[in-house]
Design an enzyme around this catalytic site. Structure first.
Site, PDB file in Angstrom:
ATOM      1  N   PHE A  38       3.369   1.675  -2.265  1.00 47.94           N
ATOM      2  CA  PHE A  38       2.294   2.476  -1.655  1.00 47.94           C
ATOM      3  C   PHE A  38       1.756   3.561  -2.591  1.00 47.94           C
ATOM      4  O   PHE A  38       2.244   3.729  -3.697  1.00 47.94           O
ATOM      5  CB  PHE A  38       2.646   2.988  -0.253  1.00 47.94           C
ATOM      6  CG  PHE A  38       3.866   3.832  -0.041  1.00 47.94           C
ATOM      7  CD1 PHE A  38       4.440   4.563  -1.050  1.00 47.94           C
ATOM      8  CD2 PHE A  38       4.418   3.922   1.237  1.00 47.94           C
ATOM      9  CE1 PHE A  38       5.538   5.366  -0.810  1.00 47.94           C
ATOM     10  CE2 PHE A  38       5.522   4.724   1.496  1.00 47.94           C
ATOM     11  CZ  PHE A  38       6.073   5.437   0.458  1.00 47.94           C
ATOM     12  N   GLU A  39       0.722   4.244  -2.136  1.00 40.05           N
ATOM     13  CA  GLU A  39      -0.028   5.224  -2.950  1.00 40.05           C
ATOM     14  C   GLU A  39      -0.603   4.558  -4.206  1.00 40.05           C
ATOM     15  O   GLU A  39      -0.623   5.152  -5.287  1.00 40.05           O
ATOM     16  CB  GLU A  39       0.850   6.419  -3.349  1.00 40.05           C
ATOM     17  CG  GLU A  39       1.550   7.084  -2.181  1.00 40.05           C
ATOM     18  CD  GLU A  39       0.894   8.357  -1.676  1.00 40.05           C
ATOM     19  OE1 GLU A  39      -0.085   8.808  -2.283  1.00 40.05           O
ATOM     20  OE2 GLU A  39       1.354   8.859  -0.640  1.00 40.05           O
ATOM     21  N   GLY A  40      -1.037   3.312  -4.073  1.00 36.02           N
ATOM     22  CA  GLY A  40      -1.503   2.552  -5.237  1.00 36.02           C
ATOM     23  C   GLY A  40      -0.302   1.866  -5.853  1.00 36.02           C
ATOM     24  O   GLY A  40       0.648   2.544  -6.263  1.00 36.02           O
TER      25      GLY A  40
ATOM     26  N   ASN B  41      -1.764   1.424 -10.670  1.00 34.33           N
ATOM     27  CA  ASN B  41      -1.679   2.703 -11.385  1.00 34.33           C
ATOM     28  C   ASN B  41      -1.575   2.507 -12.888  1.00 34.33           C
ATOM     29  O   ASN B  41      -2.129   3.277 -13.663  1.00 34.33           O
ATOM     30  CB  ASN B  41      -0.498   3.528 -10.863  1.00 34.33           C
ATOM     31  CG  ASN B  41      -0.900   4.368  -9.666  1.00 34.33           C
ATOM     32  OD1 ASN B  41      -1.626   5.361  -9.807  1.00 34.33           O
ATOM     33  ND2 ASN B  41      -0.477   3.967  -8.490  1.00 34.33           N
TER      34      ASN B  41
ATOM     35  N   ARG C 274       0.081  10.889  -5.336  1.00 34.18           N
ATOM     36  CA  ARG C 274       0.870  10.200  -6.368  1.00 34.18           C
ATOM     37  C   ARG C 274       1.745  11.181  -7.139  1.00 34.18           C
ATOM     38  O   ARG C 274       2.910  10.912  -7.421  1.00 34.18           O
ATOM     39  CB  ARG C 274      -0.075   9.508  -7.352  1.00 34.18           C
ATOM     40  CG  ARG C 274      -0.661   8.269  -6.788  1.00 34.18           C
ATOM     41  CD  ARG C 274      -1.793   7.735  -7.596  1.00 34.18           C
ATOM     42  NE  ARG C 274      -2.378   6.626  -6.843  1.00 34.18           N
ATOM     43  CZ  ARG C 274      -3.595   6.163  -7.011  1.00 34.18           C
ATOM     44  NH1 ARG C 274      -4.385   6.686  -7.920  1.00 34.18           N
ATOM     45  NH2 ARG C 274      -4.033   5.169  -6.301  1.00 34.18           N
TER      46      ARG C 274
END
Ligand SMILES: Cc1cc2nc3c(=O)[nH]c(=O)nc-3n(C[C@H](O)[C@H](O)[C@H](O)COP(=O)(O)OP(=O)(O)OC[C@H]3O[C@@H](n4cnc5c(N)ncnc54)[C@H](O)[C@@H]3O)c2cc1C
Length: 593
Positions: free
Chosen positions: A400-402, A407, A262
Site C-alpha cells: 500500500f501507499e504505492g 515507487n 510514504r
C-alpha cells in the site's frame, strides 16, 4: 536545529557537511517528550489491547484513537487554530516511529492522521477545516481514505466511481472503493470519484450521508486489528460544500497526501524494525543451545549485526529528510501561515526522498522480521511469540501507499522530470561526469586514516555511478525511458543505496565530531553498510549498463564503473560481531534512548 536547506534530490549532486544533517541525536527536548508520550501510550494502552483489537472490537479502536487524540498524537500536523498541536514534521516522524510497535493500530492511526486529516488540512476550505479538523484531531471522528477500487489500485486515476453534479450544486456519487483502512467504523471518508465520468476529484463524504455504506471486513494475511472494508456509494448525496480542492484536481490531493504518507510509513517501518531487534537480541541472549546462548554463535551475530546496520541506515535517511522538510517549511515565506501551503510545497519538494523512505523502510523491515523469526527458530513460527504476528503484519507495507514497484519507478522518474523542468541541474552534472569518467581515470582515491574517510569517498562515488547510469539511460532511451522499467528499477536501487549510505556516514561523522558515546559503534555500522552497498550498486549498475550499451561502449562504461567503485572490502565479520555483541548487551537496538 542545524540542518540542510536544499532542493529535493540535490544531495545527489552536492556535497553535504556532516554537521548540516539532521539526525536522531539532534532531537530536541520537545521531540523527546512526544516520543515518550507515544511510547508510553503504545506500551500501556495499545499493546495490551492488541488481541482484543484482532477480534475486531472497533469500539475499542475508537477509544484508543480518542485517547491518542487526548494525548496530542493525532494533531501533530494540525495548527492549534484547528484543534491540533502544530508541531514540526520531525515530531510527526517521531510519533510514527514510536507508534509502530503495534502495527494494526499503526494502520488505524496512519489512516486517521496521514490520509484523512492531512488532505483536509492541505486542501480544505477554511469552513471544511473548522468543521472537520478539530474533531478528527481529538479522535471524536474517525477518518479514512478511499482511493483504490477493485480495478484500479496502482492505476488510481483509472477509477470508475462517478460523481454527477446536480442542478442545486450537490453531487451524487456512485461506485465501490476497495481495501479501505478504518472502513468498518470511520465517520468521514476522503473519496475520489470522476465528475461526469471524466474529472478526477476529491470529496469529503460522511458515513451519515444517504447512500453511503461499508462492505464486509476483508480476511487478511495480517493487520487483523485494523479494519479493511469496501466503501459502497449508491446514489450517495454529497453537499457542494464537501468538494475537496478543485474539480478535476483530485490527483493533486491524492499524490501529495501519499508523499507524506510514504515518508511516515518509512518511519513506522523503522520503528517496527527497532522493536523487532529488541525482541531478537533479548531472545538470542536467553535461548541456549549446545550449552551456550545462541547470541554467541557467529551466524546469529551476523544476523543481529546486519539487522542493526540496515535499520540504522534507513533511520538516518529518514531523520535527514525530516530535517530537510522542516528547514524548507521554516524557510518558506508562508511558514507562519496556517493554510498548509508551506507544508504542501515542502512535501512536493521531497517526494523522491519520501519514496526512498517508503521502499527502503518496508524492505528493511521485512528483512529484519524474517531474521527475527529465524533467530526465534520454532518459537518464531508459533503464536506464543509476537515474531510471527509482526511478519504477517508487515507484508502489506510493500503493497500500500504505492507499491514498491511503482515507487521505484517514481524515484528516477521524478528526478528526471525535475531536471527537464530546470529545477535540478542533473543533466549538466551527468554530462560533465560522463566526460570526466569516460575520458580519463576518475578512480576512487584511496588512503586517509580519518574515520570514515574511505566511506565518504565511496558514497561520493555511489552518487557518481547514479548520475552516470541515469545520464546514459536518458541519452539511450530519450522519452522512451519510461518503457524501460528494469533499467529504471536498477537506477532506483542505486539512488536508494546511495542516499542511505551517505546519510549513515554523515550521521556517524557528526556523532564522532560531537564526541557522542555511540559514535564508535555508529562508525562500525556505517562501514558495514557502505561496504555492502558497494556490491549491490555494482550489480545494479552492471545490469543497467549491459541493457543499454554493447561492444566498445559497454567495455568503456564498465571500465569506468570499475574505476569508480574500486572499493577494498573490509572485514565486516569483525564489525558485525562488535555490533551484535553491543546489541545483545543492551538488549535492544543500540542507538537512541
Ligand atoms: C491492508 C490494506 C489496506 C489498504 N488501505 C487502503 C486505504 O486505506 N485506501 C485506499 O485507497 N487503498 C488502500 N489499499 C489499497 C492499496 O493501496 C492497493 O492495494 C495498492 O495501491 C496496489 O493496488 P492493487 O492491489 O490494485 O495492485 P495492482 O495495481 O494490480 O498491482 C499488482 C502488481 O502489479 C504491479 N504493477 C501495477 N502497475 C504497474 C506498473 N505500471 N508498472 C509496473 N508494475 C506495476 C504492482 O507493483 C504489483 O506488484 C489497502 C490495501 C491493503 C491490502
Amino acid at each position: 536545529m542545524t540542518t540542510e536547506t536544499r532542493r529535493g534530490g540535490s544531495w545527489l549532486i552536492d556535497t553535504t557537511e556532516p554537521s548540516d544533517v539532521f539526525t536522531p541525536e539532534k532531537l530536541t527536548d520537545e521531540h523527546r517528550l512526544i516520543a515518550q508520550t507515544a511510547d508510553e501510550f503504545v506500551t500501556n494502552e495499545v499493546l495490551p489491547s492488541l488481541d482484543q483489537l484482532e477480534q475486531k472490537d472497533w469500539e475499542l479502536a475508537r477509544r484508543l484513537v480518542r485517547r491518542a487524540g487526548a494525548l496530542g498524537l493525532l494533531g501533530v500536523d494540525v495548527p492549534e487554530v484547528y484543534g491540533g498541536v502544530g508541531l514540526d514534521k520531525t515530531s510527526s516522524l517521531v510519533v510514527s516511529d514510536h507508534i509502530a510497535r503495534a502495527a494494526s493500530f499503526g494502520a488505524t492511526y496512519g489512516a486517521q492522521v496521514n490520509l484523512a486529516i492531512l488532505p483536509i488540512y492541505l486542501f480544505g476550505t477554511a469552513d471544511q477545516k473548522q468543521k472537520y479538523l478539530p474533531k478528527l484531531a481529538s479522535g471524536e471522528l474517525i477518518g479514512a481514505y478511499a482511493l483504490s477500487e477493485s480495478g484500479s489500485g496502482s492505476d488510481a486515476l483509472g477509477a470508475k466511481a462517478r460523481a454527477v453534479r446536480q442542478a442545486d450544486g450537490t453531487f451524487v456519487l456512485n461506485g465501490e472503493k476497495m481495501w479501505i483502512t478504518n472502513g468498518g467504523f470511520a465517520d468521514v471518508f476522503i473519496v475520489f470519484a470522476k465528475v461526469d465520468g471524466e474529472h478526477f476529484t476529491a470529496f469529503i463524504v460522511e458515513r451519515a450521508f444517504p447512500g453511503v455504506s461499508s462492505g464486509k471486513e476483508e480476511h487478511k494475511m495480517g493487520l487483523h486489528g485494523s479494519s479493511t472494508t469496501p466503501l459502497i456509494l449508491q446514489d450517495a448525496k454529497v453537499p457542494a460544500a464537501n468538494l475537496l480542492g478543485e474539480t478535476g484536481k483530485g490527483h493533486k490531493v491524492a499524490f501529495n497526501v501519499l508523499n507524506f504518507g510514504r515518508f511516515k510509513l518509512g518511519a513506522m517501518c523503522t520503528g517496527g524494525a527497532k522493536a523487532a531487534i529488541k525482541e531478537a537480541a533479548t531472545y538470542a541472549a536467553e535461548r541456549r543451545q549446545f550449552g551456550q546462548p545462541i547470541a554467541s554463535f557467529g551466524a546469529i551475530k551476523y544476523k543481529l549485526g546486519e539487522m542493526v546496520a540496515r535499520t540504522f541506515a534507513v533511520e538516518s535517511l529518514l531523520y535527514r529528510t525530516a530535517g530537510l522538510i522542516d528547514s524548507r517549511v521554516e524557510g518558506s515565506p508562508a511558514a507562519q501561515s496556517t493554510d498548509g501551503s508551506a507544508v504542501l510545497a515542502a512535501l512536493e519538494e521531497f517526494a523522491v526522498e519520501a519514496s526512498i523512505a517508503k521502499v527502503s523502510g518496508s524492505e528493511t523491515l521485512d528483512y529484519v522480521l524474517d531474521e527475527n523469526i529465524q533467530i526465534h527458530g520454532g518459537n518464531g513460527f508459533v503464536r506464543d511469540y509476537p515474531a510471527e504476528r509482526h511478519y504477517r503484519d508487515s507484508r502489506v507495507n510493500r503493497i500500500f501507499e504505492g507499491t514498491n514497484e511503482i515507487n521505484r519507478l517514481l524515484i528516477p522518474g521524478m528526478l528526471i522530470r525535475r531536471a527537464v523542468k530546470g529545477e535540478l541541474p542533473l543533466i549538466a552534472a551527468a554530462r560533465q561526469l560522463q566526460d570526466e569518467i569516460l575520458g580519463g581515470p576518475a578512480a576512487l582515491e584511496t588512503g586517509g586514516d580519518a574515520p570514515l574517510e574511505q566511506e565518504l569517498r565511496t558514497t561520493a562515488a555511489f552518487k557518481k555511478v547514479a548520475l552516470m547510469i541515469l545520464g546514459t539511460a536518458m541519452q539511450t532511451y530519450g522519452e522512451h525511458l519510461t518503457d524501460e522499467q528494469e533499467v529504471l528499477t536498477s537506477i532506483a536501487d542505486i539512488i536508494m543505496a546511495g542516499y542511505a549510505s551517505e546519510s549513515a556516514v554523515l550521521r556517524a561523522l557528526d556523532a564522532n565530531a560531537r564526541k557522542l558515546a555511540a559514535s564508535s559503534l555508529q562508525i562500525d555500522v556505517a562501514r558495514v553498510f557502505v561496504n555492502d552497498a558497494a556490491g549491490q550498486i555494482e550489480i545494479a549498475a552492471r545490469d543497467a549498463l549491459a541493457a543499454m550499451t554493447e561492444g566498445d561502449m559497454l567495455r568503456t562504461t564498465l571500465a569506468a564503473l570499475r574505476r569508480l567503485l574500486k572499493v577494498t572490502p573490509i572485514n565486516t565479520v569483525v564489525l558485525r560481531r562488535i555490533i551484535a555483541e553491543e546489541t545483545t548487551a543492551k538488549g535492544r537496538y543500540p542507538f537512541g534512548a
